[in-house]
Each structure stands twice: as structure tokens, then as C-alpha cells.
Design an enzyme around this catalytic site. Structure first.
Site, mmCIF file in Angstrom:
data_model
loop_
_atom_site.group_PDB
_atom_site.id
_atom_site.type_symbol
_atom_site.label_atom_id
_atom_site.label_comp_id
_atom_site.label_asym_id
_atom_site.label_seq_id
_atom_site.Cartn_x
_atom_site.Cartn_y
_atom_site.Cartn_z
ATOM 1 N N LYS A 61 -14.068 -82.434 -44.126
ATOM 2 C CA LYS A 61 -13.287 -83.137 -44.275
ATOM 3 C C LYS A 61 -13.655 -84.816 -44.435
ATOM 4 O O LYS A 61 -12.958 -85.404 -45.373
ATOM 5 C CB LYS A 61 -12.499 -82.999 -42.766
ATOM 6 C CG LYS A 61 -11.410 -84.198 -42.686
ATOM 7 C CD LYS A 61 -10.905 -84.066 -41.338
ATOM 8 C CE LYS A 61 -11.422 -84.491 -39.994
ATOM 9 N NZ LYS A 61 -11.225 -86.013 -40.013
ATOM 10 N N ASN A 62 -14.408 -85.058 -43.596
ATOM 11 C CA ASN A 62 -14.759 -86.507 -43.637
ATOM 12 C C ASN A 62 -15.575 -87.057 -45.124
ATOM 13 O O ASN A 62 -15.448 -88.150 -45.466
ATOM 14 C CB ASN A 62 -15.792 -86.900 -42.653
ATOM 15 C CG ASN A 62 -15.190 -86.790 -40.971
ATOM 16 O OD1 ASN A 62 -13.834 -86.584 -41.019
ATOM 17 N ND2 ASN A 62 -15.749 -86.878 -40.127
ATOM 18 N N CYS A 100 -6.931 -89.746 -34.629
ATOM 19 C CA CYS A 100 -6.990 -89.229 -33.288
ATOM 20 C C CYS A 100 -6.914 -90.301 -32.247
ATOM 21 O O CYS A 100 -7.581 -91.262 -32.316
ATOM 22 C CB CYS A 100 -8.148 -88.197 -33.077
ATOM 23 S SG CYS A 100 -8.036 -86.588 -33.674
ATOM 24 N N ARG A 130 -11.002 -97.577 -31.625
ATOM 25 C CA ARG A 130 -11.208 -97.409 -32.930
ATOM 26 C C ARG A 130 -10.749 -98.847 -33.814
ATOM 27 O O ARG A 130 -10.096 -98.970 -34.567
ATOM 28 C CB ARG A 130 -10.605 -96.416 -33.594
ATOM 29 C CG ARG A 130 -10.788 -94.961 -32.883
ATOM 30 C CD ARG A 130 -10.444 -93.884 -33.665
ATOM 31 N NE ARG A 130 -11.455 -93.279 -34.370
ATOM 32 C CZ ARG A 130 -11.411 -92.039 -35.310
ATOM 33 N NH1 ARG A 130 -10.320 -91.126 -34.982
ATOM 34 N NH2 ARG A 130 -12.331 -91.865 -35.985
ATOM 35 N N ASP A 144 -18.328 -85.497 -32.945
ATOM 36 C CA ASP A 144 -17.302 -84.286 -33.239
ATOM 37 C C ASP A 144 -17.656 -83.099 -32.768
ATOM 38 O O ASP A 144 -16.806 -82.441 -33.018
ATOM 39 C CB ASP A 144 -17.006 -84.618 -34.482
ATOM 40 C CG ASP A 144 -16.254 -85.962 -35.405
ATOM 41 O OD1 ASP A 144 -15.915 -86.596 -34.310
ATOM 42 O OD2 ASP A 144 -16.292 -86.088 -36.410
ATOM 43 N N ARG A 157 -5.127 -80.980 -38.602
ATOM 44 C CA ARG A 157 -5.850 -81.984 -39.368
ATOM 45 C C ARG A 157 -7.155 -81.642 -40.114
ATOM 46 O O ARG A 157 -7.602 -82.204 -41.043
ATOM 47 C CB ARG A 157 -5.733 -83.204 -38.362
ATOM 48 C CG ARG A 157 -4.560 -83.836 -37.963
ATOM 49 C CD ARG A 157 -4.725 -85.111 -37.539
ATOM 50 N NE ARG A 157 -5.866 -86.044 -37.994
ATOM 51 C CZ ARG A 157 -6.870 -86.511 -37.587
ATOM 52 N NH1 ARG A 157 -6.836 -86.818 -36.163
ATOM 53 N NH2 ARG A 157 -7.897 -87.170 -38.316
HETATM 54 C C1 UD1 Z 1 -15.975 -91.175 -38.647
HETATM 55 C C2 UD1 Z 1 -15.586 -89.840 -38.644
HETATM 56 C C3 UD1 Z 1 -15.178 -89.287 -37.276
HETATM 57 C C4 UD1 Z 1 -16.496 -89.515 -36.484
HETATM 58 C C5 UD1 Z 1 -17.062 -90.917 -36.445
HETATM 59 C C6 UD1 Z 1 -18.360 -90.823 -35.625
HETATM 60 C C7 UD1 Z 1 -14.203 -90.014 -40.706
HETATM 61 C C8 UD1 Z 1 -12.922 -89.852 -41.396
HETATM 62 N N1 UD1 Z 1 -14.302 -89.941 -39.448
HETATM 63 O O1 UD1 Z 1 -14.994 -92.005 -38.084
HETATM 64 O O2 UD1 Z 1 -14.818 -88.023 -37.373
HETATM 65 O O3 UD1 Z 1 -15.939 -88.993 -35.345
HETATM 66 O O4 UD1 Z 1 -17.203 -91.204 -37.590
HETATM 67 O O5 UD1 Z 1 -19.341 -90.271 -35.998
HETATM 68 O O6 UD1 Z 1 -15.341 -89.991 -41.414
HETATM 69 N N2 UD1 Z 1 -16.572 -99.509 -34.330
HETATM 70 C C9 UD1 Z 1 -16.192 -100.796 -33.969
HETATM 71 N N3 UD1 Z 1 -15.753 -101.628 -35.086
HETATM 72 C C10 UD1 Z 1 -15.491 -101.012 -36.340
HETATM 73 C C11 UD1 Z 1 -15.679 -99.863 -36.650
HETATM 74 C C12 UD1 Z 1 -16.344 -98.799 -35.741
HETATM 75 O O7 UD1 Z 1 -16.478 -101.166 -32.932
HETATM 76 O O8 UD1 Z 1 -14.888 -101.970 -37.209
HETATM 77 C C13 UD1 Z 1 -17.018 -98.621 -33.326
HETATM 78 C C14 UD1 Z 1 -15.856 -97.436 -33.143
HETATM 79 O O9 UD1 Z 1 -14.972 -97.813 -32.026
HETATM 80 C C15 UD1 Z 1 -17.117 -96.294 -32.568
HETATM 81 C C16 UD1 Z 1 -18.376 -96.339 -33.413
HETATM 82 O O10 UD1 Z 1 -18.145 -97.728 -34.003
HETATM 83 O O11 UD1 Z 1 -17.336 -96.631 -31.244
HETATM 84 C C17 UD1 Z 1 -18.189 -95.558 -34.355
HETATM 85 O O12 UD1 Z 1 -17.269 -95.406 -35.362
HETATM 86 P P1 UD1 Z 1 -16.952 -95.185 -36.774
HETATM 87 O O13 UD1 Z 1 -18.538 -94.622 -37.280
HETATM 88 O O14 UD1 Z 1 -16.688 -96.357 -37.547
HETATM 89 O O15 UD1 Z 1 -16.037 -94.197 -36.757
HETATM 90 P P2 UD1 Z 1 -15.031 -93.650 -38.006
HETATM 91 O O16 UD1 Z 1 -15.695 -94.012 -39.383
HETATM 92 O O17 UD1 Z 1 -13.929 -94.073 -37.682
#
Ligand code: UD1
Length: 418
Positions: A22-23, A117, A122, A306, A398
Site C-alpha cells: 500500500k505505502n 488514520c 501527523r 504499523d 483502507r
Molecule cells: C508513513 C506510512 C505509515 C507509517 C509511517 C511510519 C505511508 C502512506 N504511510 O507515514 O503507514 O506508519 O510512515 O513508518 O507511507 N513527522 C513530523 N513532521 C513531518 C512529518 C512527520 O513531525 O512533517 C513525524 C510524525 O508525526 C511521526 C514521525 O515523524 O511522529 C514519522 O512520520 P512519517 O515517517 O512522516 O510517517 P508518514 O510518512 O506519515
């Protein structure tokens, strides 16, 4: 509202094949607008997040086609709009990845703060900070983010955290910039490597994915591609935990054991044998497992957030006490209270959950509160004594193809109603 009815207690026997991740698929769909030529993605999962992403691409002017065999074709030659529709973006966090690809293709993009979710704050500050470093102008008002990359140029960027989404977005934002952009402190997840391979197959020059420094050498244009995304490591891990919980013998097909080595390392060897061979993982599970004393979620190659909820379900019937620490998302223990309805003994305090293993779980009426938490409830219900009813399974849809079609092939008594 659909629900799953599951009668627990059956051992698993047979083979389950895993589809594309998915990701990865969601990111590759966003990346497909980087070319005007056709992109063909094979073995895509039939899940609602992919539906939503295809709807968004359609609204932007792309033509999309999805075949029963999982092939998705995207023709973005007609891409005309740079505004990601609000209502759909709120459903899907990955819509934020369109920011980087739309900017590269159209020089402008408008997004709203993304959905997904409800597992924590986030934020997207790391995405936006990186884009600003590239000289992209960002205006934020009324919940919209307007970006203009007319004066963008390559840069050397250090990410505050190894965010998966920010790493992917920035790679896509850099592909056409003159010179070499350097991204540091990048996420190392296999899906980032998949994005690099996909883009390079289209003619991009991305190097270093899988490590913490990624370089992107700008090219003039990208061409069409036919590509098969990596298998979904979270679905493979969910099946593996299911086999461990229910007992029996399961073969997980089209799976990469290396991508879930942090999970495999936490499954007790004496009661659950795991043999990876080629692209299959053979699992044989017998008896009650010893609880894993500590599980801490971490960036890849650490234990994936996850799979935390699914692992909590396993610990809830293991012998002993397990301490689970969630380091990535703040509110990712919502499923604990639902597991407790089934007889689990879990105490949550901040980012730590203490799980005292019960002899068994019992069927109950429970509610999925998020995607992976929902999967955890399905596993718990499969292993429980009696019948469970799981509501709000749109969360599960999803990221998992209809489990009522897939799981009966390995002996699970599950049906979907409504
Ligand atoms: C992706 C995955 C999700 C997985 C996550 C962590 C997809 C579609 N989703 O989500 O399934 O759970 O990686 O492996 O690929 N953060 C910030 N600022 C930002 C971005 C992130 O503070 O601008 C923080 C987030 O709050 C979190 C951490 O960084 O604590 C990791 O988030 P991130 O790796 O960005 O997750 P996603 O890309 O949203």
C-alpha cells in the site's frame, strides 16, 4: 456499515499471497504524474486507499484504469489541475505526496492538511521546511497550502526527522531541478528504495535510498514505465502474527522476509518456526508463546509502528508480561481498550503499554478505530474462543483486501455483513 463476524479457534493451514505494498503503491501513483507518458503498475492491492488516490488523480485530469488482476494504468497527459480536492485529501494522508510531484510537473500545487488514520498529530512541517529550502514559495491560509516552485533550485537539506512522507515528497520535488540535490537524515524504509527504483526506471537519477543520504540529480523529463511494486511487508507481517496466534502451518507467498526481520526476530523460535525461502515465508506454530519482554517501535529497520497493534494482540495471549513502547505516533494505543473487551489485560500510560498475557481471549463486539488496530482485532478474534463482531471495518478496508474473501482459504471462519 459493514462488519466482520469471526468465529475464532481454527488453526491456519494453506497459503496466502501478498499484493504490492500500500505505502509504495500510493507513492508511486503520486509519482506517476511526473511523466506525460503511460505508467503501468502491476499487482496493486484492491483497497480503498488506492480507490481514493485514483479518484484524486481523476479529478486532476488524469485517466486511470484498474483491472481485476491488480494492474493500474495512469495516463496523466491530460493533467490540468494543481488543486487537490479537499474532501478526498482529508480521507487520505498520502495525497500530500502529490505536493512534490505536482510541483515538479506543473510548478504549482495546492493541498489541504491531509487526513488518514487518527493515530496522532501527523504534522507536515518537515515536508514544508524541505520545500522552502528548495526555494519553493509556500503560502498557508484557510487550511490550504499553496506552493509555487517558479524559482526552485537544488539544495542540501537536512530533515529534522527521518520522515517517510517528507523523504518521498522531497525526492519527487527534486527530480527536475538543475544540479544535484542532497537530502540528509532520510527515512530508510523499503518503500523509499522502491520509489527510487521506480523513478530511475523512468529516467530519473536518484541514488542512495535505503541509506540516510539521498542525492537527486535533475533530469529534463521522465518517460513511461511498467513496474511491479514491492510486496506489502505490513500485510505479510499481519499474516505471520496471525499464524503465530492461531497455530498451524501457513505459507506467505510474494513476501520479503528481510523487510520484516525486526518482527521475525521478536517471534519466539521454540514455539514458532519461520523459514524464508525465495519469495515465500513458511510459518509453523504450535502451543503458547512466551511473551516478548520489550517491543519498541522505531524507524526502519527497527520494529514498525504499523505492526505494533497486531503484535499487541499476540502478546495479549502470550505467557508473561510484555512492555510495548510506541515511539512514532502519539495516540496509537486506541485498540488496547477493544482488546480488553475480549479479555486482554493491558494498561496504557502515555507511550507505554503493559500487556499481561491472558490464557485466552473471548469473542466480543468490538470497533476498529484505525487501520492497523482493526487488523489487530481481526487477529484477536481469529484466535479467541467464541464469536466476535468487528464494526467500522472501513478502516481495515483502507489497507487490506476483503479479509472475508482471503482468510477462509486458510481456515478462518469470517464473513462480512452489511
Ligand atoms: C508513513 C506510512 C505509515 C507509517 C509511517 C511510519 C505511508 C502512506 N504511510 O507515514 O503507514 O506508519 O510512515 O513508518 O507511507 N513527522 C513530523 N513532521 C513531518 C512529518 C512527520 O513531525 O512533517 C513525524 C510524525 O508525526 C511521526 C514521525 O515523524 O511522529 C514519522 O512520520 P512519517 O515517517 O512522516 O510517517 P508518514 O510518512 O506519515
Amino acid at each position: 456499515m459493514s462488519k466482520y463476524i469471526i468465529e475464532g479457534g481454527n488453526r491456519l493451514r494453506g497459503e496466502l499471497d501478498v499484493k504490492g505494498a500500500k505505502n509504495s503503491v500510493l507513492t508511486l501513483l503520486a509519482a506517476s504524474v511526473l511523466t506525460e507518458e503511460k505508467v503501468v503498475l502491476r499487482n496493486c492491492p484492491n483497497i480503498s486507499d488506492v480507490d481514493t488516490m485514483l479518484k484524486i488523480l481523476g479529478k486532476l485530469g488524469c485517466k486511470t484504469q484498474r483491472d481485476k488482476d491488480g494492474t493500474v494504468i495512469i495516463d496523466s497527459s491530460g493533467l490540468s489541475s494543481y488543486k487537490i480536492p479537499c474532501d478526498l485529501a482529508k480521507e487520505l494522508r498520502s495525497s500530500i505526496f502529490l505536493l512534490g510531484s505536482l510541483l515538479s510537473r506543473l510548478k504549482r500545487a495546492r493541498v489541504v492538511y491531509p487526513g488518514g488514520c487518527d493515530i496522532g498529530l501527523r504534522p507536515i512541517d518537515i515536508h514544508l521546511a524541505g520545500l522552502r529550502e528548495l526555494g519553493i514559495k509556500i503560502g498557508e491560509k484557510h487550511g490550504h497550502i499553496d506552493c509555487d516552485c517558479t524559482h526552485a533550485r537544488c539544495a542540501d537539506i537536512v530533515l529534522d526527522l527521518p520522515s517517510v512522507g517528507a523523504t518521498e515528497n522531497l525526492i519527487m520535488a527534486c527530480v527536475f531541478l538543475d544540479g544535484i540535490s542532497v537530502l540528509r537524515n532520510c527515512a530508510k524504509e523499503p518503500e523509499i528504495v522502491d520509489l527510487q527504483n521506480f523513478l530511475n526506471a523512468m529516467g530519473a537519477k536518484v541514488r542512495g535510498a535505503g541509506g540516510s543520504v539521498i542525492t537527486v540529480e535533475g533530469v529534463k523529463s521522465l518517460h513511461g514505465v511498467e513496474y511491479t511494486p514491492i510486496p506489502d511487508r505490513i500485510v505479510a507481517g499481519t499474516y505471520l502474527i496471525g499464524a503465530a496466534m492461531c497455530g498451524g502451518e501457513l505459507v506467505i507467498g510474494n513476501a520479503c522476509a528481510e523487510h520484516i526481520s525486526s518482527l521475525i526476530a521478536k517471534i519466539p523460535k521454540s514455539t514458532c518456526k519461520i523459514y524464508p525461502r525465495d519469495d515465500k515465508i513458511f510459518v509453523s506454530s504450535e502451543g503458547r508463546h512466551k511473551a516478548v519482554p520489550k517491543i519498541e517501535t522505531m524507524y526502519y529497520p527497527g520494529f514498525p509502528t504499523d505492526l505494533q497493534a497486531q503484535m499487541m494482540a499476540l502478546q495479549s495471549i502470550s505467557d508473561g508480561t510484555s512492555v510495548i513502547v510506541e515511539n512514532i505516533f502519539e495516540t496509537r494505543f486506541k485498540t488496547a481498550s477493544q482488546l480488553c473487551k475480549m479479555g486482554a489485560d493491558i494498561t496504557v500510560s502515555g507511550s507505554t503499554a503493559v500487556v499481561r498475557g491472558a490464557e485466552r481471549l473471548y469473542g466480543a463486539q468490538v470497533t476498529a478505530t484505525d487501520l492497523r488496530g482493526g487488523a489487530s482485532l481481526v487477529l484477536a478474534a481469529m484466535a479467541a474462543q467464541g464469536v466476535s463482531e468487528i464494526d467500522d471495518i472501513h478502516h481495515i478496508d483502507r489497507g487490506y483486501e476483503d479479509l472475508a474473501e482471503i482468510l477462509p482459504t486458510v481456515g478462518v471462519r469470517i464473513s462480512r455483513v452489511g
